[in-house]
Design a protein around this motif. Structure first.
Motif, PDB file in Angstrom:
ATOM      1  N   GLY A 296       0.815  -1.297  -0.057  1.00 35.14           N
ATOM      2  CA  GLY A 296      -0.045  -0.080  -0.089  1.00 35.14           C
ATOM      3  C   GLY A 296       0.774   1.402   0.238  1.00 35.14           C
ATOM      4  N   GLU A 297       1.926   1.056   0.754  1.00 27.92           N
ATOM      5  CA  GLU A 297       2.896   2.422   0.875  1.00 27.92           C
ATOM      6  C   GLU A 297       3.627   2.729  -0.395  1.00 27.92           C
ATOM      7  OE1 GLU A 297       6.200   4.807   3.652  1.00 27.92           O
ATOM      8  OE2 GLU A 297       4.866   3.056   4.286  1.00 27.92           O
ATOM      9  N   LEU A 298       4.087   1.710  -0.943  1.00 28.50           N
ATOM     10  CA  LEU A 298       4.766   1.672  -2.234  1.00 28.50           C
ATOM     11  C   LEU A 298       3.484   2.304  -3.377  1.00 28.50           C
ATOM     12  CD1 LEU A 298       7.302   1.555  -4.007  1.00 28.50           C
ATOM     13  CD2 LEU A 298       6.757  -1.225  -4.383  1.00 28.50           C
ATOM     14  N   PHE A 299       2.567   1.756  -3.480  1.00 32.95           N
ATOM     15  CA  PHE A 299       1.603   2.499  -4.408  1.00 32.95           C
ATOM     16  C   PHE A 299       1.316   3.811  -4.139  1.00 32.95           C
ATOM     17  CE2 PHE A 299      -2.891   3.605  -5.585  1.00 32.95           C
ATOM     18  CZ  PHE A 299      -2.702   2.991  -7.113  1.00 32.95           C
ATOM     19  N   ALA A 300       1.241   4.225  -3.077  1.00 26.48           N
ATOM     20  CA  ALA A 300       1.242   5.685  -2.712  1.00 26.48           C
ATOM     21  C   ALA A 300       2.484   6.392  -3.053  1.00 26.48           C
ATOM     22  CB  ALA A 300       0.885   5.910  -1.226  1.00 26.48           C
ATOM     23  N   LEU A 301       3.575   5.912  -2.960  1.00 28.33           N
ATOM     24  CA  LEU A 301       4.715   6.544  -3.231  1.00 28.33           C
ATOM     25  C   LEU A 301       5.030   6.727  -4.778  1.00 28.33           C
ATOM     26  CD1 LEU A 301       7.356   4.938  -0.734  1.00 28.33           C
ATOM     27  CD2 LEU A 301       6.513   7.515  -0.763  1.00 28.33           C
ATOM     28  N   LEU A 302       4.720   5.535  -5.449  1.00 34.29           N
ATOM     29  CA  LEU A 302       4.728   5.498  -7.034  1.00 34.29           C
ATOM     30  C   LEU A 302       3.565   6.380  -7.532  1.00 34.29           C
ATOM     31  CD1 LEU A 302       5.083   1.820  -7.731  1.00 34.29           C
ATOM     32  CD2 LEU A 302       6.857   3.458  -7.929  1.00 34.29           C
ATOM     33  N   SER A 303       2.514   6.338  -6.891  1.00 30.38           N
ATOM     34  CA  SER A 303       1.373   7.443  -7.438  1.00 30.38           C
ATOM     35  C   SER A 303       1.490   9.004  -7.324  1.00 30.38           C
ATOM     36  CB  SER A 303       0.107   7.154  -6.719  1.00 30.38           C
ATOM     37  OG  SER A 303      -0.229   5.798  -6.791  1.00 30.38           O
TER      38      SER A 303
ATOM     39  N   TYR B 251       5.373  10.438  -6.479  1.00 29.73           N
ATOM     40  CA  TYR B 251       6.582  10.801  -6.368  1.00 29.73           C
ATOM     41  C   TYR B 251       7.357  10.275  -7.331  1.00 29.73           C
ATOM     42  CZ  TYR B 251       4.970  12.724  -1.873  1.00 29.73           C
ATOM     43  OH  TYR B 251       4.126  13.398  -0.827  1.00 29.73           O
ATOM     44  N   SER B 252       6.799   9.327  -8.332  1.00 31.39           N
ATOM     45  CA  SER B 252       7.676   8.697  -9.396  1.00 31.39           C
ATOM     46  C   SER B 252       7.407   9.172 -10.723  1.00 31.39           C
ATOM     47  CB  SER B 252       7.513   7.353  -9.016  1.00 31.39           C
ATOM     48  OG  SER B 252       6.222   7.065  -9.714  1.00 31.39           O
ATOM     49  N   SER B 253       8.439   8.541 -11.418  1.00 31.84           N
ATOM     50  CA  SER B 253       8.209   8.762 -12.990  1.00 31.84           C
ATOM     51  C   SER B 253       7.185   8.243 -13.583  1.00 31.84           C
ATOM     52  CB  SER B 253       9.619   8.419 -13.631  1.00 31.84           C
ATOM     53  OG  SER B 253      10.153   7.192 -13.548  1.00 31.84           O
ATOM     54  N   VAL B 254       6.568   7.155 -12.953  1.00 32.10           N
ATOM     55  CA  VAL B 254       5.495   6.497 -13.430  1.00 32.10           C
ATOM     56  C   VAL B 254       4.117   6.862 -12.643  1.00 32.10           C
ATOM     57  CG1 VAL B 254       6.896   4.214 -13.972  1.00 32.10           C
ATOM     58  CG2 VAL B 254       5.731   4.502 -11.563  1.00 32.10           C
ATOM     59  N   LYS B 255       4.116   7.837 -12.156  1.00 27.37           N
ATOM     60  CA  LYS B 255       3.017   8.437 -11.578  1.00 27.37           C
ATOM     61  C   LYS B 255       1.844   8.569 -12.463  1.00 27.37           C
ATOM     62  CE  LYS B 255       1.505  12.909  -9.818  1.00 27.37           C
ATOM     63  NZ  LYS B 255       1.710  14.331  -9.512  1.00 27.37           N
ATOM     64  N   PRO B 256       0.878   8.026 -12.229  1.00 29.12           N
ATOM     65  CA  PRO B 256      -0.384   7.822 -13.076  1.00 29.12           C
ATOM     66  C   PRO B 256      -0.947   9.309 -13.215  1.00 29.12           C
ATOM     67  CG  PRO B 256      -0.619   6.436 -11.380  1.00 29.12           C
ATOM     68  CD  PRO B 256       0.424   7.271 -10.979  1.00 29.12           C
ATOM     69  N   PRO B 257      -1.313   9.492 -14.777  1.00 25.58           N
ATOM     70  CA  PRO B 257      -1.822  10.891 -14.849  1.00 25.58           C
ATOM     71  C   PRO B 257      -3.028  11.390 -14.614  1.00 25.58           C
ATOM     72  CG  PRO B 257      -1.603   9.550 -16.929  1.00 25.58           C
ATOM     73  CD  PRO B 257      -1.017   8.847 -15.904  1.00 25.58           C
ATOM     74  N   LEU B 258      -3.900  10.325 -14.116  1.00 24.17           N
ATOM     75  CA  LEU B 258      -5.057  10.333 -13.562  1.00 24.17           C
ATOM     76  C   LEU B 258      -5.062   9.495 -12.366  1.00 24.17           C
ATOM     77  CD1 LEU B 258      -7.289   9.896 -16.810  1.00 24.17           C
ATOM     78  CD2 LEU B 258      -6.821  11.953 -15.656  1.00 24.17           C
ATOM     79  N   PRO B 259      -5.766   9.898 -11.374  1.00 25.59           N
ATOM     80  CA  PRO B 259      -5.806   9.151  -9.908  1.00 25.59           C
ATOM     81  C   PRO B 259      -6.681   7.837 -10.145  1.00 25.59           C
ATOM     82  CG  PRO B 259      -7.353  11.108  -9.730  1.00 25.59           C
ATOM     83  CD  PRO B 259      -6.778  11.368 -11.193  1.00 25.59           C
ATOM     84  N   ALA B 260      -6.424   6.835  -9.286  1.00 30.61           N
ATOM     85  CA  ALA B 260      -7.132   5.779  -9.257  1.00 30.61           C
ATOM     86  C   ALA B 260      -8.580   5.869  -9.008  1.00 30.61           C
ATOM     87  CB  ALA B 260      -6.522   4.888  -7.988  1.00 30.61           C
TER      88      ALA B 260
END
Length: 301
Positions: free
Chosen positions: A173-180, A182-191
């Motif tokens: 869960g925390e990794l999903f939040a970090l990727l969502s 603060y990362s270069s694979v950050k989704p352009p639209l929220p879940a």
């Protein structure tokens, strides 16, 4: 309502606070939830934060005992309560609580968490989830099972003869939040609240080779080549992380305990991986676990 409540139960975590009022038979009378986790408590003023919530539920709160579980017993909580080492039974947890008197005179107990060590460098801890784990056998009538508790830090717990024998924690869960965020694979639209099953299962299937870091980057590459739409990225990443987590389990039958929406994602991933699931409410299991712990405490007195 005041006269009906004989015990206050507090599930106090890092981000959230839940208060339950139980009658003498352990039946739920009232509930209060608030975004009042440990991070929101300044200068250690836990009593000052707790008292208004108790008063809002029962004007006679000064005479009602309080039983607390979760991160409130951690080093950053109200009072640090040492972990109980696995294998840990309901009795072990109940009898290892720290007791103290609240400023208004009522008795309080904070339950310990559970620790587990299998070898050098391989150790783990939990606080709060053990209560849910102890509540599940009251529903399943089984003392031996493998339980998965999805969340910020997902727990995989083995129960043998009713005791927590071993467990492991996943950063899902925390990794999903970090990727969502603060990362270069950050989704352009929220879940979205409703999962895009097609995108999610693409992610689950991608994890077959067990190359998590490569799988995560694929969210960017597939989007660049038009094989993953903007609205699919969040659920695709979710599928990768949950699929990877479930691939690590050797169990073909798991009991899921948690919130409905998150458990639905685990059910979907498990079905794709041919894992059979049985799902139960986290709140129900928590209250059942608390009922067992209260019974142990009463037998001790």
């Amino acid at each position: 309502m005041d006269n009906d409540i004989s015990t206050f139960v507090v599930d106090w975590g890092t981000s959230n606070f839940r208060l339950f009022g139980l009658d003498s038979k352990g039946v739920l009378v009232d509930t209060i939830e608030a975004p009042m986790g440990l991070l929101q408590i300044k200068d250690g003023k836990f009593a000052e934060a707790l008292e208004p919530k108790l008063k809002a539920m029962a004007s006679s709160y000064q005479h009602i005992p309080v039983l607390m579980a979760g991160m409130v017993g951690s080093a950053s909580g109200w009072k640090e309560v040492p972990y109980v080492a696995a294998p840990a039974s309901v009795s072990d947890v109940a009898h290892s609580a720290v007791c103290f008197e609240l400023p208004w005179g009522a008795r309080a107990r904070i339950l310990p968490g559970v620790s587990y060590r299998s070898a050098e460098l391989y150790c783990d801890v939990m606080r709060g989830e053990e209560v849910q784990v102890f509540g599940l056998p009251l529903i399943t009538d089984s003392d031996n099972m493998h339980i998965v508790l999805p969340g910020t830090h997902s727990k995989h717990v083995d129960i043998k003869s009713g005791a927590i024998s071993s467990f492991s924690t996943y950063f899902t869960g925390e990794l999903f939040a970090l990727l969502s965020h603060y990362s270069s694979v950050k989704p352009p639209l929220p879940a979205q609240e409703i999962v895009d099953e097609n995108a999610f299962l693409k992610g689950v299937k991608r994890t077959a080779n067990g190359a998590l870091l490569n799988d995560i980057f694929s969210a960017r590459a597939l989007r660049l080549f038009g094989e993953l739409a903007d609205h699919e990225v969040a659920d695709y990443l979710s599928g990768i992380l949950i699929g990877n987590e479930l691939h690590s389990s050797t169990h073909r039958n798991i009991y899921l305990v948690g919130g409905e929406a998150l458990c639905a994602r685990y059910e979907l991933a498990a079905k794709e991986l041919q894992i059979e699931t049985y799902t139960f409410s986290g709140n129900t299991c928590f209250l059942n676990g608390i009922a067992r712990i209260i019974k142990e405490i009463e037998n001790e007195q």
